[in-house]
Scaffold this active site. Sequence first.
Site, short mmCIF file in Angstrom:
data_model
loop_
_atom_site.label_atom_id
_atom_site.label_comp_id
_atom_site.label_asym_id
_atom_site.label_seq_id
_atom_site.Cartn_x
_atom_site.Cartn_y
_atom_site.Cartn_z
N HIS A 89 0.84 -1.21 0.00
CA HIS A 89 0.00 0.00 0.00
C HIS A 89 0.87 1.26 0.00
O HIS A 89 0.56 2.24 -0.67
CB HIS A 89 -0.91 0.01 1.24
CG HIS A 89 -1.87 -1.13 1.32
ND1 HIS A 89 -1.77 -2.11 2.28
CD2 HIS A 89 -2.95 -1.45 0.57
CE1 HIS A 89 -2.75 -2.99 2.13
NE2 HIS A 89 -3.49 -2.61 1.09
N ASP A 143 -3.34 -7.44 -7.66
CA ASP A 143 -4.70 -7.87 -8.00
C ASP A 143 -4.90 -7.58 -9.48
O ASP A 143 -5.58 -6.62 -9.87
CB ASP A 143 -5.71 -7.12 -7.13
CG ASP A 143 -5.51 -7.43 -5.66
OD1 ASP A 143 -6.07 -8.42 -5.18
OD2 ASP A 143 -4.74 -6.71 -5.00
N SER A 194 0.51 -9.07 1.45
CA SER A 194 -0.94 -9.09 1.44
C SER A 194 -1.43 -8.92 2.88
O SER A 194 -0.80 -9.42 3.82
CB SER A 194 -1.45 -10.45 0.91
OG SER A 194 -2.81 -10.63 1.26
N GLY A 198 -2.78 -1.79 -7.38
CA GLY A 198 -1.64 -2.70 -7.45
C GLY A 198 -1.83 -3.78 -8.51
O GLY A 198 -2.92 -4.31 -8.69
#
Length: 278
Positions: A34, A147, A182, A144
């Site tokens: 993130h 995904d 993740s 991102g």
Amino acid sequence: MDLIVARNRTDLIKARRDGSVALVPTMGALHEGHRSLIRAARARADQVVVSVFVNPLQFGPSEDFSRYPRTFDADLDVCRAEGVEVVFAPAVQDMYPPDRQVSVSSGEMGRIVEGASRPGHFDGMLTVVLKLFNLVRPDLAVFGQKDAQQLAMIRRMVADLDVPVEIVGVPTVREPDGLALSSRNRYLSAAERQVALALSRALRAGAAERVPSKVRAAARAVLEEAAPELELDYLALVDPATFCEVPELYSGEAVLAVAARTGTTRLIDNVVIALSPA
Ligand code: AMP
């Protein structure tokens, strides 16, 4: 300047400054992946808005919505450290009033690969992303590559519905041993984490090949070695824009995508491979 926490549309309007706005949609439990998205947003816009919203619409009935990690205070610290101006954290009942009717359909593309395993997931994801776009009104939004199908579906939605937001994709951030970061990694026991490394190992083995059948075989062999502790959901070699399987005589970029379960945790990962026919 202090970080503003906006809980609703009114707060968001008050937080609005002149200049360009970049949105980073997240479900919280922020990690280095993130942060990389936030930095890409920071480099491209005057104001960065990070949304933190665990979206019930994109979880199936047997999925982990209620136990999904919620670490809001730590998320605010991450956002402060990255120089984010606004965190948008709406309540579920404000995003989804009980009388709501209309939502986004992800079409056929939302029912293949990841969508085949998670019925309704991409409809729910696109619905919340379009709502976030309408609430925040960003010039650009950052997602991102982790995904990959989500990113492809968002690009498709923006094109098909003429949504005036530029979409920026950011490469997957990994642990030194290859595991893709993740929020769900925190569910893994030490033993499960070892098993989970087979995903990135399989992708690396596939990426060493140049022809679809060899890519698939090389990746599958690694995944089979990790069974039965690793339960494969799918391995797919697809066109990055459509997520349809690529034919044997394909040249250009393809996405090798994998989903598998270890214990009760479902993990996904992917890599982009440049294919050239033999
Ligand atoms: P999530 O909070 O899991 O919904 O993810 C929010 C955004 O962060 C999505 O655009 C993800 O693709 C992205 N993201 C999650 N993990 C990573 C990672 N390891 N590297 C880069 N981006 C990521």
